[in-house]
Design a protein around this motif. Structure first.
Motif, PDB file in Angstrom:
ATOM      1  N   LYS A 173      -1.391  -5.377  16.200  1.00  0.00           N
ATOM      2  CA  LYS A 173      -2.855  -5.305  16.091  1.00  0.00           C
ATOM      3  C   LYS A 173      -3.303  -3.971  15.494  1.00  0.00           C
ATOM      4  O   LYS A 173      -4.323  -3.915  14.787  1.00  0.00           O
ATOM      5  CB  LYS A 173      -3.523  -5.557  17.442  1.00  0.00           C
ATOM      6  CG  LYS A 173      -3.519  -4.388  18.409  1.00  0.00           C
ATOM      7  CD  LYS A 173      -4.387  -4.715  19.626  1.00  0.00           C
ATOM      8  CE  LYS A 173      -4.572  -3.515  20.533  1.00  0.00           C
ATOM      9  NZ  LYS A 173      -5.431  -3.840  21.706  1.00  0.00           N
ATOM     10  N   VAL A 180      -2.778  -4.241  11.758  1.00  0.00           N
ATOM     11  CA  VAL A 180      -3.874  -5.015  11.169  1.00  0.00           C
ATOM     12  C   VAL A 180      -5.118  -4.141  11.016  1.00  0.00           C
ATOM     13  O   VAL A 180      -5.806  -4.193   9.982  1.00  0.00           O
ATOM     14  CB  VAL A 180      -4.177  -6.263  12.023  1.00  0.00           C
ATOM     15  CG1 VAL A 180      -5.444  -6.965  11.533  1.00  0.00           C
ATOM     16  CG2 VAL A 180      -2.998  -7.223  11.993  1.00  0.00           C
ATOM     17  N   GLN A 181      -5.420  -3.334  12.014  1.00  0.00           N
ATOM     18  CA  GLN A 181      -6.576  -2.441  11.923  1.00  0.00           C
ATOM     19  C   GLN A 181      -6.426  -1.466  10.757  1.00  0.00           C
ATOM     20  O   GLN A 181      -7.393  -1.187  10.038  1.00  0.00           O
ATOM     21  CB  GLN A 181      -6.746  -1.676  13.237  1.00  0.00           C
ATOM     22  CG  GLN A 181      -7.202  -2.546  14.397  1.00  0.00           C
ATOM     23  CD  GLN A 181      -7.148  -1.816  15.739  1.00  0.00           C
ATOM     24  OE1 GLN A 181      -6.838  -0.617  15.809  1.00  0.00           O
ATOM     25  NE2 GLN A 181      -7.455  -2.542  16.812  1.00  0.00           N
ATOM     26  N   GLN A 182      -5.207  -0.958  10.549  1.00  0.00           N
ATOM     27  CA  GLN A 182      -4.958  -0.051   9.428  1.00  0.00           C
ATOM     28  C   GLN A 182      -5.156  -0.778   8.099  1.00  0.00           C
ATOM     29  O   GLN A 182      -5.754  -0.241   7.158  1.00  0.00           O
ATOM     30  CB  GLN A 182      -3.550   0.525   9.514  1.00  0.00           C
ATOM     31  CG  GLN A 182      -3.223   1.501   8.382  1.00  0.00           C
ATOM     32  CD  GLN A 182      -1.781   1.942   8.399  1.00  0.00           C
ATOM     33  OE1 GLN A 182      -0.889   1.175   8.747  1.00  0.00           O
ATOM     34  NE2 GLN A 182      -1.531   3.183   8.014  1.00  0.00           N
ATOM     35  N   LEU A 183      -4.665  -2.004   8.012  1.00  0.00           N
ATOM     36  CA  LEU A 183      -4.831  -2.782   6.786  1.00  0.00           C
ATOM     37  C   LEU A 183      -6.317  -3.039   6.504  1.00  0.00           C
ATOM     38  O   LEU A 183      -6.767  -2.956   5.357  1.00  0.00           O
ATOM     39  CB  LEU A 183      -4.087  -4.111   6.899  1.00  0.00           C
ATOM     40  CG  LEU A 183      -2.561  -4.031   6.977  1.00  0.00           C
ATOM     41  CD1 LEU A 183      -1.978  -5.418   7.242  1.00  0.00           C
ATOM     42  CD2 LEU A 183      -1.979  -3.442   5.700  1.00  0.00           C
ATOM     43  N   ASP A 184      -7.071  -3.330   7.557  1.00  0.00           N
ATOM     44  CA  ASP A 184      -8.505  -3.535   7.391  1.00  0.00           C
ATOM     45  C   ASP A 184      -9.179  -2.277   6.852  1.00  0.00           C
ATOM     46  O   ASP A 184     -10.046  -2.354   5.971  1.00  0.00           O
ATOM     47  CB  ASP A 184      -9.148  -3.938   8.724  1.00  0.00           C
ATOM     48  CG  ASP A 184      -8.794  -5.350   9.166  1.00  0.00           C
ATOM     49  OD1 ASP A 184      -8.317  -6.138   8.328  1.00  0.00           O
ATOM     50  OD2 ASP A 184      -8.993  -5.660  10.365  1.00  0.00           O
ATOM     51  N   ARG A 185      -8.787  -1.123   7.372  1.00  0.00           N
ATOM     52  CA  ARG A 185      -9.393   0.133   6.909  1.00  0.00           C
ATOM     53  C   ARG A 185      -9.090   0.393   5.439  1.00  0.00           C
ATOM     54  O   ARG A 185      -9.895   1.011   4.732  1.00  0.00           O
ATOM     55  CB  ARG A 185      -8.903   1.312   7.763  1.00  0.00           C
ATOM     56  CG  ARG A 185      -9.464   1.335   9.179  1.00  0.00           C
ATOM     57  CD  ARG A 185      -9.206   2.671   9.847  1.00  0.00           C
ATOM     58  NE  ARG A 185      -7.795   2.942  10.031  1.00  0.00           N
ATOM     59  CZ  ARG A 185      -7.088   2.588  11.091  1.00  0.00           C
ATOM     60  NH1 ARG A 185      -7.682   1.923  12.081  1.00  0.00           N
ATOM     61  NH2 ARG A 185      -5.811   2.894  11.200  1.00  0.00           N
ATOM     62  N   GLY A 215      -8.821  -1.902   3.266  1.00  0.00           N
ATOM     63  CA  GLY A 215      -9.428  -2.954   2.467  1.00  0.00           C
ATOM     64  C   GLY A 215      -8.493  -4.068   2.053  1.00  0.00           C
ATOM     65  O   GLY A 215      -8.772  -4.791   1.086  1.00  0.00           O
ATOM     66  N   PRO A 254      -7.406  -7.593   2.173  1.00  0.00           N
ATOM     67  CA  PRO A 254      -8.054  -8.815   2.661  1.00  0.00           C
ATOM     68  C   PRO A 254      -7.114  -9.663   3.500  1.00  0.00           C
ATOM     69  O   PRO A 254      -5.923  -9.756   3.214  1.00  0.00           O
ATOM     70  CB  PRO A 254      -8.454  -9.538   1.372  1.00  0.00           C
ATOM     71  CG  PRO A 254      -7.525  -9.021   0.329  1.00  0.00           C
ATOM     72  CD  PRO A 254      -7.223  -7.599   0.708  1.00  0.00           C
ATOM     73  N   ARG A 255      -7.659 -10.290   4.512  1.00  0.00           N
ATOM     74  CA  ARG A 255      -6.832 -11.077   5.421  1.00  0.00           C
ATOM     75  C   ARG A 255      -6.351 -12.390   4.818  1.00  0.00           C
ATOM     76  O   ARG A 255      -5.487 -13.050   5.400  1.00  0.00           O
ATOM     77  CB  ARG A 255      -7.586 -11.329   6.727  1.00  0.00           C
ATOM     78  CG  ARG A 255      -7.851 -10.033   7.505  1.00  0.00           C
ATOM     79  CD  ARG A 255      -8.185 -10.299   8.939  1.00  0.00           C
ATOM     80  NE  ARG A 255      -8.377  -9.066   9.689  1.00  0.00           N
ATOM     81  CZ  ARG A 255      -8.464  -8.998  11.024  1.00  0.00           C
ATOM     82  NH1 ARG A 255      -8.386 -10.110  11.738  1.00  0.00           N
ATOM     83  NH2 ARG A 255      -8.636  -7.843  11.621  1.00  0.00           N
ATOM     84  N   ASP A 256      -6.878 -12.756   3.652  1.00  0.00           N
ATOM     85  CA  ASP A 256      -6.411 -13.999   3.035  1.00  0.00           C
ATOM     86  C   ASP A 256      -5.144 -13.808   2.216  1.00  0.00           C
ATOM     87  O   ASP A 256      -4.699 -14.737   1.549  1.00  0.00           O
ATOM     88  CB  ASP A 256      -7.500 -14.631   2.168  1.00  0.00           C
ATOM     89  CG  ASP A 256      -7.855 -13.807   0.934  1.00  0.00           C
ATOM     90  OD1 ASP A 256      -7.370 -12.666   0.807  1.00  0.00           O
ATOM     91  OD2 ASP A 256      -8.631 -14.319   0.100  1.00  0.00           O
ATOM     92  N   HIS A 268       0.847  -1.200   0.000  1.00  0.00           N
ATOM     93  CA  HIS A 268       0.000   0.000   0.000  1.00  0.00           C
ATOM     94  C   HIS A 268       0.877   1.242   0.000  1.00  0.00           C
ATOM     95  O   HIS A 268       2.101   1.166   0.159  1.00  0.00           O
ATOM     96  CB  HIS A 268      -0.946   0.003   1.214  1.00  0.00           C
ATOM     97  CG  HIS A 268      -0.264   0.118   2.548  1.00  0.00           C
ATOM     98  ND1 HIS A 268       0.334   1.276   3.000  1.00  0.00           N
ATOM     99  CD2 HIS A 268      -0.094  -0.792   3.556  1.00  0.00           C
ATOM    100  CE1 HIS A 268       0.841   1.102   4.202  1.00  0.00           C
ATOM    101  NE2 HIS A 268       0.603  -0.164   4.569  1.00  0.00           N
TER     102      HIS A 268
END
Length: 289
Positions: free
Chosen positions: A61, A64-69, A71, A73-75, A27
């Motif tokens: 953690k 991970v929250q930043q990555l989720d925001r 978009g 994907p966790r896979d 990113h």
């Protein structure tokens, strides 16, 4: 000689695990790169394992929250290991004392408030002013969009005279936030050392973050690991020191040095630039894909 490849899939079968950088590879600080996401998903689909290894100065953690925001994907990953994880262990162990002057923004508060379970009974870490501090913890400038290391000269001179050690929670020198280049904690630590101060580093290219990743991923000594990143002094240097192959992403921090098309670095320009930096990653790619 460094080989330019067109896609991760060309070499994926040669490796069991990736240590993949985030900023500049997966990113740009604001949005994920879809082609990079697909490349990591493809690697995992073929049985490979992915550790996202970042010099972010926060516990994983929050990464991970930043990555989720964004978009992501966790896979496309198995594990996230941050410089903040490795540095936090050292801080709670007392590497720079129990009273520290923190240089950084509010987004890094979790570095102090999320106490690792193994240090639950340890004496507290207290954030204090420079005049009371036993050491310094640097996670980045106070004002990322406007400050340079030179802004801290007077305070660092005082800290040096008092013999205060600095814990650098992010060895990166600069990163690009979208189109804006900002200084990181590594630039502050480098400046502090240049005037005679002492700094300790825990992210790439230093061993603690690699040791943590290997331990948590349960990788044996014979595991075939590929480090992916755009930092010549962090990702590529760290890989060389760890004895693992590197895939240098040229379209990141140094993109302007390799021609006008970030997707297609010019080989001659790349090799000349690498000679200057005295590095020879096994592979290079314009953008991770």
């Amino acid at each position: 000689m460094t080989q330019i490849i067109g896609a991760l899939s060309e070499i994926a079968a040669d490796y069991d695990a990736l240590f993949c950088d985030l900023w500049g590879c997966l990113h740009n600080g604001k949005a994920a790169y879809p082609a990079a996401v697909a490349a990591l998903q493809g690697f995992r689909a073929q049985g490979g394992r992915v550790c996202l290894m970042t010099n972010a100065p926060r516990p994983n953690k929050y990464v991970v929250q930043q990555l989720d925001r964004m978009g992501v994907p966790r896979d496309c990953w198995d594990l996230v290991v941050s410089s903040g994880d490795a540095a936090q262990e050292a801080m709670f162990a007392g590497a720079v004392g129990r009273k520290v002057w923190h240089i950084g923004t509010d987004k890094d508060a979790g570095f102090f408030t999320d106490v690792p379970p193994e240090f639950a009974d340890a004496p507290a870490i207290e954030r204090v002013g420079l005049d009371e501090a036993e050491g310094i913890v640097a996670s980045g400038p106070f004002y990322e969009d406007s400050e340079t290391p030179e802004h801290y000269r007077a305070q660092f001179l005082l800290a040096r005279e008092r013999g205060l050690p600095m814990l650098c929670a992010n060895p990166d020198i600069v990163v690009d936030l979208g189109e804006t280049r900002i200084y990181c904690a590594g630039a502050l630590a480098e400046f502090y050392e240049s005037i005679g101060g002492k700094a300790f580093y825990f992210g790439k290219p230093h061993p603690p973050i690699y040791d943590r990743a290997r331990r948590l991923m349960e990788l044996g000594e014979d595991a075939r690991i590929l480090a992916v990143g755009d930092g010549i002094a962090t990702d590529v240097k760290g890989a060389a020191q760890e004895g693992i192959d590197a895939l240098f992403v040229t379209g990141g921090l140094a993109a302007d040095a390799f021609g006008t098309d970030v997707e297609a670095p010019v080989l001659e320009a790349l090799l000349a630039w690498l000679r200057v930096h005295q590095m020879e990653p096994r592979y290079a790619i314009g953008r991770l894909r």
